[in-house]
Design an enzyme around this catalytic site. Structure first.
Site, PDB file in Angstrom:
ATOM      1  N   CYS A   1       0.864  -1.183   0.000  1.00  0.00           N
ATOM      2  CA  CYS A   1       0.000   0.000   0.000  1.00  0.00           C
ATOM      3  C   CYS A   1       0.902   1.235   0.000  1.00  0.00           C
ATOM      4  O   CYS A   1       1.898   1.254   0.709  1.00  0.00           O
ATOM      5  CB  CYS A   1      -0.871   0.044   1.254  1.00  0.00           C
ATOM      6  N   GLU A   2       0.522   2.253  -0.766  1.00  0.00           N
ATOM      7  CA  GLU A   2       1.274   3.508  -0.739  1.00  0.00           C
ATOM      8  C   GLU A   2       1.124   4.176   0.620  1.00  0.00           C
ATOM      9  O   GLU A   2       2.066   4.698   1.175  1.00  0.00           O
ATOM     10  CB  GLU A   2       0.762   4.458  -1.828  1.00  0.00           C
TER      11      GLU A   2
END
Length: 135
Positions: A51-52
Site C-alpha cells: 500500500c502507498e
C-alpha cells in the site's frame, strides 16, 4: 450468495449518491466509522505491505467467521477500507476467498476512482485477509 448486512447498507448508501463528489464525501464518513486500532495493533507485524499509504490490519476468527479491523493514515483509504470491511466481515474463509474486489467497488460506483496504486493496495489488504484466514 447473499451479502453481509453492512455490505448491503454500503450499496444502498452509495446508490443514493448522484456523483463522485457525494460518493467521496460518503466514503470519508464511512472511514470515520472505523474502530480505531490501539498503538500495539499499529505495529509492524500488522502492517500491510503493498500500500502507498500506511495500512494496518488485524483479524480474528469467531465461530468460523472472520472479523477484521483496519486503519490507515490516509482519509480516503480509511473510507475504502471501511467499505471493504463491510463486504468481508462475518465471512468464512471460503467466502473470503471468493470475494471479487473489483466487482465490489464497481457495484459501489467507486471502481473508476480507484487508481492503480489504490487498487493494488486494496488487493494487498484482501490478500493479507486471505492469508490470515488460510493459516
Amino acid at each position: 450468495m447473499s451479502l453481509p448486512t453492512a455490505a448491503q447498507q454500503a450499496l444502498d448508501d452509495f446508490a443514493q449518491c448522484p456523483g463522485w463528489e457525494q460518493r467521496a464525501r460518503l466514503l470519508m464518513q464511512w472511514g470515520e466509522r472505523l474502530v480505531p486500532l490501539n498503538e500495539a495493533e499499529r505495529g509492524e507485524g500488522n502492517r500491510v505491505h503493498g500500500c502507498e499509504s500506511q495500512v494496518w490490519l488485524v483479524g480474528e476468527l469467531a465461530q468460523g467467521h472472520w472479523q477484521f479491523r483496519a486503519a490507515s493514515d490516509a482519509r480516503l483509504i480509511r473510507g475504502l477500507l471501511a467499505v471493504l470491511l463491510a463486504r468481508v466481515n462475518g465471512l468464512t474463509a471460503e467466502e473470503l476467498a471468493a470475494v471479487d474486489l473489483v466487482a465490489w467497488f464497481e457495484q459501489l460506483g467507486l471502481a473508476r476512482q480507484l487508481s492503480p496504486s489504490r487498487s493494488n493496495g486494496l488487493n494487498a489488504v484482501l490478500q493479507r485477509m486471505r492469508q490470515m484466514a488460510g493459516d
